[in-house]
Motif scaffolding. Sequence first.
Motif, PDB file in Angstrom:
ATOM      1  N   ARG A 117     -27.171 -22.437  -4.431  1.00 35.82           N
ATOM      2  CA  ARG A 117     -27.110 -23.390  -5.534  1.00 35.82           C
ATOM      3  C   ARG A 117     -25.662 -23.743  -5.860  1.00 35.82           C
ATOM      4  NH1 ARG A 117     -29.375 -27.302  -6.647  1.00 35.82           N
ATOM      5  NH2 ARG A 117     -31.333 -26.169  -6.384  1.00 35.82           N
ATOM      6  N   ALA A 118     -24.767 -22.728  -5.847  1.00 36.36           N
ATOM      7  CA  ALA A 118     -23.352 -22.988  -6.125  1.00 36.36           C
ATOM      8  C   ALA A 118     -22.744 -23.887  -5.050  1.00 36.36           C
ATOM      9  CB  ALA A 118     -22.585 -21.671  -6.221  1.00 36.36           C
TER      10      ALA A 118
ATOM     11  N   ARG B 141     -23.636 -29.356   2.036  1.00 37.92           N
ATOM     12  CA  ARG B 141     -25.015 -29.655   2.448  1.00 37.92           C
ATOM     13  C   ARG B 141     -25.578 -28.489   3.270  1.00 37.92           C
ATOM     14  NH1 ARG B 141     -23.230 -35.158   5.247  1.00 37.92           N
ATOM     15  NH2 ARG B 141     -21.617 -33.633   5.855  1.00 37.92           N
TER      16      ARG B 141
ATOM     17  N   ALA C 282     -19.744 -19.573  -8.213  1.00 37.66           N
ATOM     18  CA  ALA C 282     -19.028 -20.847  -8.330  1.00 37.66           C
ATOM     19  C   ALA C 282     -17.603 -20.714  -7.798  1.00 37.66           C
ATOM     20  CB  ALA C 282     -19.013 -21.307  -9.782  1.00 37.66           C
TER      21      ALA C 282
ATOM     22  N   GLU D  73     -23.288 -16.207 -11.835  1.00 37.26           N
ATOM     23  CA  GLU D  73     -23.095 -17.626 -11.530  1.00 37.26           C
ATOM     24  C   GLU D  73     -21.614 -17.974 -11.408  1.00 37.26           C
ATOM     25  OE1 GLU D  73     -26.115 -20.661 -13.204  1.00 37.26           O
ATOM     26  OE2 GLU D  73     -25.969 -19.102 -14.748  1.00 37.26           O
TER      27      GLU D  73
ATOM     28  N   GLN E 299     -24.351 -26.109  -3.184  1.00 39.18           N
ATOM     29  CA  GLN E 299     -24.891 -27.458  -3.352  1.00 39.18           C
ATOM     30  C   GLN E 299     -24.226 -28.180  -4.525  1.00 39.18           C
ATOM     31  OE1 GLN E 299     -29.008 -26.226  -3.537  1.00 39.18           O
ATOM     32  NE2 GLN E 299     -29.417 -26.985  -1.464  1.00 39.18           N
ATOM     33  N   ASP E 300     -23.901 -27.426  -5.581  1.00 40.07           N
ATOM     34  CA  ASP E 300     -23.200 -28.025  -6.717  1.00 40.07           C
ATOM     35  C   ASP E 300     -21.805 -28.516  -6.321  1.00 40.07           C
ATOM     36  OD1 ASP E 300     -25.336 -27.544  -8.361  1.00 40.07           O
ATOM     37  OD2 ASP E 300     -24.493 -25.759  -9.305  1.00 40.07           O
ATOM     38  N   ARG E 301     -21.218 -27.927  -5.300  1.00 39.43           N
ATOM     39  CA  ARG E 301     -19.902 -28.347  -4.815  1.00 39.43           C
ATOM     40  C   ARG E 301     -20.000 -29.396  -3.712  1.00 39.43           C
ATOM     41  NH1 ARG E 301     -15.457 -26.921  -7.715  1.00 39.43           N
ATOM     42  NH2 ARG E 301     -14.287 -27.287  -5.794  1.00 39.43           N
ATOM     43  N   GLY E 302     -21.214 -29.851  -3.407  1.00 38.81           N
ATOM     44  CA  GLY E 302     -21.397 -30.895  -2.409  1.00 38.81           C
ATOM     45  C   GLY E 302     -21.563 -30.391  -0.990  1.00 38.81           C
TER      46      GLY E 302
END
Length: 348
Positions: free
Chosen positions: A273-274, A281, A246, A242, A276-279
């Motif tokens: 997922r990483a 799209r 990231a 992870e 999407q966590d940073r915005g």
Amino acid sequence: MRYLMVQIPNTPASSSPAPRSAPTSADVARLAGVSRATVSYVLNNTSAVRISEPTRRRVHDAAEELGYVPHAAARSLRAGQSRLVLMPSPAFPAGPLYGRFVAELQWALGHLGYTVVQCGTVGLHGDEAVRAWAELRPVAVLVAGADLAPQAVTVLKRAGARAVVTLGPEAVEGAHALLMDHTAVGRRAGRHLYDTGRRRVGVVVPVETGLDAFARPRLRGVRDALDGTDATVTELPLAYEEEAAARLAARWPELGLDGLFAYNDEYAMLLMRALQDRGVRVPRDTAVIGADDLMLGRLLRPRLSTVHLELPSGRRLAELVDRAVRAPGTPAERHTVLGTAVVRREST
């Protein structure tokens, strides 16, 4: 002469029962009311002798009641050859797709009367590992990956292996080969991303040991698919962690990538997922495609596009092993077995 009297105390009998001897084929024969030869024919699935179905059921029921299992070493001595098929654990991290393939292969070989043993070789490499395999005297050895040398095939055959089969990107002299062209996986993914309008394509290359034999051809396949177009390809080394995902996602604005082939579905899910966590799209900013067509990819939101891989059936490989065992002098067979097809979902 003096005598010394010693009183030996009474010791209570042990409460634990004496170990029972293992049941034999003679015990099964007595309980089933048949000869030992009949027990051997039934439990070894001998097709040359016709035995009625009621008799077969009596033998199997008697063996189950007594807990009898055939002695593999003794059976091999009588037959003049082992029925052991050895599958060394692969040097690469094996995922769910490979696990399903192995399970089907074990079932098919068992149906043909072989015993499949998976052998771990932690700490053993090269010739040392091959000698450890040879000590088990298998009748066949199935090796996944590309780490087998021609001299290793010779060592295994001299130890009694009638068939050596490799499953990987390249053939090995003296061994039967199921060839898997992983450049085709990359070509499919690269062409799909280009056809959906992506021109700045990133390709994940796992840093884990053993995956280079698959990852490099997939990267090459993407480059082949986009060669001569207006698209660019960026190599993205990535550990399956992870924190590593990231860190890569944090660099996404400077990388400016609008398409991603993530090596396989597991790395795709990790990095998606990483992102999407940073915005970022998906797929609007960056389209993502994996490979393997795992069930989990269908449960994501957005659902993951993927390259579906069609591995050889376990039954087909079992039949190849059986043919080679029965006729060890025949020339080595070569089969290209990896089928590929893009499954488009919401992530692209």
